[in-house]
Motif scaffolding. Structure first.
Motif, PDB file in Angstrom:
ATOM      1  N   THR A 169      -7.738  10.330  -6.137  1.00  0.00           N
ATOM      2  CA  THR A 169      -7.201   9.934  -4.823  1.00  0.00           C
ATOM      3  C   THR A 169      -8.300   9.509  -3.867  1.00  0.00           C
ATOM      4  N   ASN A 170      -9.467  10.156  -3.942  1.00  0.00           N
ATOM      5  CA  ASN A 170     -10.578   9.737  -3.081  1.00  0.00           C
ATOM      6  C   ASN A 170     -11.036   8.327  -3.437  1.00  0.00           C
ATOM      7  N   TRP A 171     -11.098   8.032  -4.741  1.00  0.00           N
ATOM      8  CA  TRP A 171     -11.511   6.693  -5.163  1.00  0.00           C
ATOM      9  C   TRP A 171     -10.502   5.652  -4.682  1.00  0.00           C
ATOM     10  N   ILE A 172      -9.227   5.955  -4.887  1.00  0.00           N
ATOM     11  CA  ILE A 172      -8.165   5.018  -4.495  1.00  0.00           C
ATOM     12  C   ILE A 172      -8.157   4.796  -2.983  1.00  0.00           C
ATOM     13  N   ALA A 173      -8.256   5.890  -2.223  1.00  0.00           N
ATOM     14  CA  ALA A 173      -8.243   5.767  -0.755  1.00  0.00           C
ATOM     15  C   ALA A 173      -9.449   4.981  -0.255  1.00  0.00           C
ATOM     16  N   ASN A 174     -10.637   5.288  -0.798  1.00  0.00           N
ATOM     17  CA  ASN A 174     -11.849   4.585  -0.360  1.00  0.00           C
ATOM     18  C   ASN A 174     -11.773   3.093  -0.687  1.00  0.00           C
ATOM     19  N   ARG A 175     -11.290   2.800  -1.890  1.00  0.00           N
ATOM     20  CA  ARG A 175     -11.191   1.397  -2.282  1.00  0.00           C
ATOM     21  C   ARG A 175     -10.147   0.667  -1.425  1.00  0.00           C
ATOM     22  N   ALA A 176      -9.019   1.338  -1.134  1.00  0.00           N
ATOM     23  CA  ALA A 176      -7.982   0.720  -0.310  1.00  0.00           C
ATOM     24  C   ALA A 176      -8.501   0.418   1.085  1.00  0.00           C
ATOM     25  N   ASN A 177      -9.233   1.349   1.675  1.00  0.00           N
ATOM     26  CA  ASN A 177      -9.792   1.118   3.008  1.00  0.00           C
ATOM     27  C   ASN A 177     -10.824  -0.012   2.997  1.00  0.00           C
ATOM     28  N   GLU A 178     -11.582  -0.077   1.907  1.00  0.00           N
ATOM     29  CA  GLU A 178     -12.547  -1.161   1.754  1.00  0.00           C
ATOM     30  C   GLU A 178     -11.836  -2.521   1.680  1.00  0.00           C
ATOM     31  N   ILE A 179     -10.758  -2.558   0.916  1.00  0.00           N
ATOM     32  CA  ILE A 179      -9.981  -3.802   0.794  1.00  0.00           C
ATOM     33  C   ILE A 179      -9.439  -4.239   2.147  1.00  0.00           C
ATOM     34  N   ILE A 180      -8.881  -3.290   2.905  1.00  0.00           N
ATOM     35  CA  ILE A 180      -8.307  -3.614   4.220  1.00  0.00           C
ATOM     36  C   ILE A 180      -9.402  -4.087   5.179  1.00  0.00           C
ATOM     37  N   ALA A 181     -10.541  -3.378   5.169  1.00  0.00           N
ATOM     38  CA  ALA A 181     -11.641  -3.718   6.073  1.00  0.00           C
ATOM     39  C   ALA A 181     -12.159  -5.133   5.815  1.00  0.00           C
ATOM     40  N   GLU A 182     -12.028  -5.589   4.573  1.00  0.00           N
ATOM     41  CA  GLU A 182     -12.520  -6.926   4.211  1.00  0.00           C
ATOM     42  C   GLU A 182     -11.417  -7.984   4.301  1.00  0.00           C
ATOM     43  N   GLY A 183     -10.330  -7.647   4.981  1.00  0.00           N
ATOM     44  CA  GLY A 183      -9.281  -8.624   5.227  1.00  0.00           C
ATOM     45  C   GLY A 183      -8.250  -8.752   4.131  1.00  0.00           C
ATOM     46  N   SER A 184      -8.215  -7.802   3.211  1.00  0.00           N
ATOM     47  CA  SER A 184      -7.233  -7.758   2.109  1.00  0.00           C
ATOM     48  C   SER A 184      -7.314  -8.985   1.191  1.00  0.00           C
ATOM     49  N   HIS A 185      -8.480  -9.633   1.149  1.00  0.00           N
ATOM     50  CA  HIS A 185      -8.620 -10.823   0.303  1.00  0.00           C
ATOM     51  C   HIS A 185      -8.539 -10.490  -1.185  1.00  0.00           C
ATOM     52  N   ASP A 186      -8.856  -9.245  -1.542  1.00  0.00           N
ATOM     53  CA  ASP A 186      -8.849  -8.857  -2.955  1.00  0.00           C
ATOM     54  C   ASP A 186      -7.454  -8.481  -3.461  1.00  0.00           C
ATOM     55  N   VAL A 187      -6.485  -8.453  -2.575  1.00  0.00           N
ATOM     56  CA  VAL A 187      -5.117  -8.108  -2.990  1.00  0.00           C
ATOM     57  C   VAL A 187      -4.457  -9.302  -3.659  1.00  0.00           C
ATOM     58  N   LYS A 188      -3.958  -9.090  -4.865  1.00  0.00           N
ATOM     59  CA  LYS A 188      -3.195 -10.122  -5.572  1.00  0.00           C
ATOM     60  C   LYS A 188      -1.716  -9.825  -5.369  1.00  0.00           C
ATOM     61  N   ARG A 189      -0.940 -10.851  -4.977  1.00  0.00           N
ATOM     62  CA  ARG A 189       0.494 -10.672  -4.748  1.00  0.00           C
ATOM     63  C   ARG A 189       1.266 -11.875  -5.244  1.00  0.00           C
ATOM     64  N   SER A 190       2.451 -11.596  -5.723  1.00  0.00           N
ATOM     65  CA  SER A 190       3.351 -12.681  -6.125  1.00  0.00           C
ATOM     66  C   SER A 190       4.771 -12.141  -6.132  1.00  0.00           C
ATOM     67  N   GLU A 191       5.745 -13.031  -6.227  1.00  0.00           N
ATOM     68  CA  GLU A 191       7.124 -12.575  -6.369  1.00  0.00           C
ATOM     69  C   GLU A 191       7.238 -11.768  -7.660  1.00  0.00           C
ATOM     70  N   PRO A 192       7.841 -10.586  -7.606  1.00  0.00           N
ATOM     71  CA  PRO A 192       7.946  -9.769  -8.822  1.00  0.00           C
ATOM     72  C   PRO A 192       8.731 -10.490  -9.923  1.00  0.00           C
ATOM     73  N   THR A 193       8.111 -10.624 -11.077  1.00  0.00           N
ATOM     74  CA  THR A 193       8.786 -11.236 -12.229  1.00  0.00           C
ATOM     75  C   THR A 193       8.598 -10.336 -13.434  1.00  0.00           C
ATOM     76  N   GLY A 194       9.597 -10.306 -14.268  1.00  0.00           N
ATOM     77  CA  GLY A 194       9.492  -9.523 -15.493  1.00  0.00           C
ATOM     78  C   GLY A 194       9.421  -8.028 -15.284  1.00  0.00           C
ATOM     79  N   VAL A 195       9.920  -7.542 -14.149  1.00  0.00           N
ATOM     80  CA  VAL A 195       9.917  -6.097 -13.889  1.00  0.00           C
ATOM     81  C   VAL A 195      10.901  -5.420 -14.844  1.00  0.00           C
TER      82      VAL A 195
END
Length: 539
Positions: A169-195
């Motif tokens: 959880t510490n790794w996940i939280a730290n990485r998530a905060n890092e992603i947000i601080a950098e403008g969420s550019h590392d987040v990959k998103r798309s319409e859910p397909t094949g769920v």
């Protein structure tokens, strides 16, 4: 205690669902503000979109961090995902699915678009990983558990099926905060397909006969009332009644994200805590209509037990009865399997375990500490004073590695069927043998700074040598069972103890105290506890 505690909610108590969901999408958190950062407590990240503490930005970043974490751990199997009935759970699940899909993760949602209790998701992960697949599965539960309607929650369960440990959880939280601080550019998103889909409810309900003596309940004709308190277990209880032909009535099947039908908790808030007499006020009205009435919180990882003769049982009392009963009626369990309890649970459990000749496994607050023992069968039962527990199947293998409020509620019916006595009657018998402890937990508002200081307090900082007229025999900042940090302190005498620790989910701190010398002695313990802790904190 709020003057309206136990009274029905009024219009002024209800949240604006549209505004809450709007805030989820519109407010952008600033992770330089501590209250807006991703923080994993004992059960995941929780907060309200109104406070910019649980928003689309958070969930997208957390999910991306989970994707990266599971890849680093070589986890390539399906990810089971389910949500509870909180208003923010559906939007958060949708966000998560967009990120999982874009990252090529095989996410499995409920086959019938139903709510998914925490234990059902844990059960699904364990079942998949026990089936001999070449890969491993993990999961996400979208729930803030018993928190008020304005809150959202998001927790990660790795392949063992239980709450993720602090390293994860510490790794996940730290990485998530890092992603947000950098403008969420590392987040990959798309319409859910094949769920993909999974029948969480059917698989869980069909398997219950392998852990509970359903036939005994049916044969004895135990009359059961079940109140989901508007939570994720609502359709599970009706399925259990139908699947096994039990005399089981869902006394309130209402699902309302405002929880307008609830009675208010001790502080005047709407909160789905089945161990609170204020929350369970409406459920208590049914106590004479059934042999047992049960309650669950929003994700069904907690239980409340109401009997005609005893009303709402104190969670500690029920845990002690459950231990006494289970270890005498589960011959398939290992003869050396320990009894697991958290540090702030009643000493009555210690005395019951001793009478059974069983080793006591005392750990810090947080169900994650029981996971290894439940997995290998070395701990057959793990319980928390906050009305959360789970135990092994009849054959001694793992059932869930997260708390299971449905299971513990059904156990009460088995106890009645097999012994002919209610759990409250059986607890009275325990007090006749081992004494009658008085236990109370007091919650008080605390700043984050105060909580942080208390969480780091070491037992060696306690200078007192007596408590309420008795010599202090232990000053603990590490749990006896596994040596892990308590996140607070516990002070013990021969007949009493207190523990002080910060809440992991709300801005309060908790002082737990118990005495086997009566209510007046407990008051002395509580009064001196505050003095002792204040002195140790230098305040």
């Amino acid at each position: 205690m709020n003057a309206r505690a136990g009274q029905p909610a009024q219009e002024s108590d209800l949240i604006d669902i549209k505004a809450l969901v709007h805030a989820y999408y519109e407010l952008i958190p600033d992770v330089t503000v501590p209250e807006q950062r991703v923080v994993f407590g004992t059960s995941g990240h929780r907060g309200s979109s109104f406070d910019a503490a649980f928003n689309e930005t958070h969930i997208a970043a957390i999910t991306q961090a989970i994707v990266e974490y599971r890849a680093s751990q070589g986890i390539t199997g399906p990810l089971f995902i389910g949500r509870d009935t909180h208003a923010l759970s559906r939007p958060a699940e949708t966000t998560a699915l967009e990120v999982l899909s874009a990252n090529g993760v095989n996410a499995l949602v409920d086959e019938f678009d139903d709510f998914v209790p925490t234990p059902a998701l844990s059960h699904a992960i364990i079942a998949y990983n026990a089936a001999g697949h070449d890969d491993q599965a993990d999961g996400i539960v979208v729930t803030p558990s018993h928190n008020p309607p304005r809150d959202g929650g998001f927790k990660y369960n790795p392949p063992h099926g239980g709450p993720a440990d602090s390293d994860a959880t510490n790794w996940i939280a730290n990485r998530a905060n890092e992603i947000i601080a950098e403008g969420s550019h590392d987040v990959k998103r798309s319409e859910p397909t094949g769920v993909g889909t999974y029948d969480y409810r059917g698989k869980y309900v069909d398997d219950l006969e392998n852990i509970i003596d359903i036939e005994a309940i049916k044969k004895a004709g135990v009359r059961i009332g079940a109140d989901p308190l508007g939570g994720a277990s609502v359709h599970y209880w009706s399925a259990i009644a139908e699947r096994y032909g039990l005399d089981l009535t869902v006394v309130n099947p209402t699902v309302d994200p405002q929880w307008g039908f609830m009675t208010l908790d001790w502080d005047g808030k709407i909160r789905m805590d089945p161990s609170s007499s204020s929350v369970m006020a409406s459920v208590l009205k049914h106590k004479d209509d059934f042999d047992v009435v049960t309650g669950n919180d929003a994700d069904a990882d907690r239980h409340g037990i109401v009997t005609p003769d005893g009303g709402l049982m104190n969670p500690n009392h029920y845990l002690a009865v459950a231990v006494q009963y289970l270890y005498g009626h589960r011959p398939g369990w290992k003869p050396d399997a320990a009894v697991g309890k958290t540090l702030v649970s009643s000493t009555m459990i210690d005395r019951v375990a001793s009478s059974l000749g069983r080793r006591l496994w005392e750990v810090p607050v947080g169900f994650k500490w029981f996971v290894p023992g439940l997995v290998d069968g070395s701990v057959a039962f793990g319980g928390e004073e906050s009305a959360g527990a789970s135990f092994l199947r009849k054959d001694g293998t793992v059932w869930t590695t997260d708390k299971d409020g449905i299971l513990l509620a059904l156990l009460a019916s088995e106890i009645i069927a097999v012994t002919g006595k209610s759990p409250s009657e059986l607890y009275t018998e325990l007090t006749e043998k081992y004494g009658s402890p008085v236990y109370e937990r007091v919650d008080a508002v605390a700043t984050k700074a105060q909580k942080a200081a208390l969480g780091k307090l070491n037992g060696s900082a306690i200078t007192a040598d007596s408590l309420a007229g008795e010599p202090i025999v232990a000053k603990l900042s590490e749990a006896p069972g596994n040596g892990a940090a308590v996140g607070g302190v516990k002070v013990v005498t021969e007949h009493a103890w207190f523990a002080a620790r910060p809440s992991g989910t709300e801005d309060v701190y908790k002082i737990y105290a118990e005495s086997f010398l009566g209510a007046e002695h407990l008051k002395r313990v509580q009064a001196e506890a505050k003095t002792i802790v204040d002195a140790a904190l230098g305040s």
